[in-house]
Scaffold this motif. Structure first.
Motif, PDB file in Angstrom:
ATOM      1  N   TYR A  67       0.843  -1.166  -0.189  1.00 43.39           N
ATOM      2  CA  TYR A  67      -0.032   0.054  -0.028  1.00 43.39           C
ATOM      3  C   TYR A  67       0.984   1.339  -0.100  1.00 43.39           C
ATOM      4  O   TYR A  67       1.723   1.516   0.764  1.00 43.39           O
ATOM      5  N   LEU A  68       0.598   1.998  -1.051  1.00 43.97           N
ATOM      6  CA  LEU A  68       1.567   3.282  -1.192  1.00 43.97           C
ATOM      7  C   LEU A  68       0.754   4.641  -1.404  1.00 43.97           C
ATOM      8  O   LEU A  68      -0.515   4.435  -2.094  1.00 43.97           O
ATOM      9  N   ARG A  69       1.324   5.642  -0.986  1.00 46.61           N
ATOM     10  CA  ARG A  69       0.323   6.932  -1.240  1.00 46.61           C
ATOM     11  C   ARG A  69       0.870   7.286  -2.698  1.00 46.61           C
ATOM     12  O   ARG A  69       2.223   7.368  -2.819  1.00 46.61           O
ATOM     13  N   GLY A  70      -0.079   7.815  -3.168  1.00 49.11           N
ATOM     14  CA  GLY A  70       0.519   8.308  -4.622  1.00 49.11           C
ATOM     15  C   GLY A  70      -0.935   8.873  -5.313  1.00 49.11           C
ATOM     16  O   GLY A  70      -1.954   8.693  -5.010  1.00 49.11           O
ATOM     17  N   GLU A  71      -0.605   9.639  -6.458  1.00 44.83           N
ATOM     18  CA  GLU A  71      -1.549  10.039  -7.424  1.00 44.83           C
ATOM     19  C   GLU A  71      -1.720   9.151  -8.659  1.00 44.83           C
ATOM     20  O   GLU A  71      -0.778   8.811  -9.125  1.00 44.83           O
ATOM     21  N   ALA A  72      -2.927   9.296  -9.074  1.00 51.28           N
ATOM     22  CA  ALA A  72      -3.040   8.551 -10.534  1.00 51.28           C
ATOM     23  C   ALA A  72      -2.165   9.379 -11.470  1.00 51.28           C
ATOM     24  O   ALA A  72      -1.668   8.593 -12.342  1.00 51.28           O
ATOM     25  N   GLU A  73      -1.836  10.558 -11.551  1.00 48.70           N
ATOM     26  CA  GLU A  73      -1.217  11.206 -12.272  1.00 48.70           C
ATOM     27  C   GLU A  73       0.339  11.192 -12.159  1.00 48.70           C
ATOM     28  O   GLU A  73       1.314  11.762 -12.835  1.00 48.70           O
TER      29      GLU A  73
END
Length: 254
Positions: A90-96
């Motif tokens: 599980y990682l924090r991030g944005e689709a872009e």
């Protein structure tokens, strides 16, 4: 993505109010798995929420490794608590801006998230970067022209709100084609989420979907009362399961 999901209360309610029977989840995972083109695939989920699909794919797609990306740390906290799995990160991030190297994945899943992405074309380009040649993207959503969720029967203003929030099929297809993807197919698939309207009412009392944040407290409780009244008319010996139907668009990277 929408910042509504940063709310810890919503994240907790989302986990409680969006549960799915194992049989329904497995049916959805098998549909996703039908688009995998190699054994032991590397899978990316964008907007993984509390991890239901990511953990399900790790369970039922043999040999898979899953990277689950979400912009909300509150959602990721719920995911790590409720759906840990040795094959899921599980990682924090944005689709872009996916936190992964180029050519890392065989398949990407975007489930109930496409309408939260501010720049779909940029997200499609980012998916083209992180997918291997021949990789697939599975978009699970409800396109604007086919909004038919049960909630609209009891909260009719939500349909009007979602007509503004959700993209149409042609818009999503154009965004992915602009990034070099080809459209493989668009299908429809439905599975039961609760055994009865009464059970469905119980799961919605905590406002477990971001769409409810667009309603006033009065509007929400009025709709909840309408749903409770409808549930009260069900025959106790023969309630019908509540189905949720979604559009599924599949894209391939040449």
């Amino acid at each position: 993505m929408s910042r509504a999901h940063d709310d810890e209360n919503l994240a907790g309610a989302y986990e409680r109010g969006n549960a799915m029977p194992d049989g329904s989840l497995r049916a959805w995972v098998e549909l996703v798995a039908s688009h995998v083109r190699r054994p032991a695939p590397s899978i990316l989920e964008i907007g993984s929420g509390t991890g239901v699909f990511s953990a399900g794919m790790a369970r039922w797609i043999a040999g898979s490794e899953v990277v689950a990306v979400d912009a909300s740390e509150a959602m990721l906290t719920e995911a790590r608590r409720h759906h840990p799995h040795p094959a899921v990160r599980y990682l924090r991030g944005e689709a872009e801006a996916v936190p992964a190297a180029a050519d890392s994945f065989d398949l990407a899943l975007l489930s109930r998230v496409i309408h939260h992405i501010p720049d779909r074309a940029a997200a499609a380009r980012e998916l083209a970067r992180v997918l291997r040649t021949g990789g697939r993207v599975v978009v699970r959503t409800t396109f604007r022209e086919r909004l038919d969720a049960v909630v609209y029967d009891h909260w009719p203003r939500l349909r009007t709100i979602d007509e503004r929030r959700f993209p149409g099929e042609a818009e999503v297809v154009a965004d992915f084609r602009s990034a070099g993807f080809a459209l493989e197919e668009v299908t429809s698939f439905a599975q039961p989420v609760t055994a009865s309207l009464a059970e469905y009412h119980a799961r919605l009392t905590g406002r477990p979907q971001s769409k409810f944040t667009h309603l006033t407290d009065e509007e929400f409780h009025q709709g909840l009362a309408r749903l409770e009244a409808a549930a009260g008319t069900e025959a106790p010996d023969g309630p019908r399961p509540v189905l949720e139907r979604y559009d599924v668009a599949v894209f391939s990277l040449g």
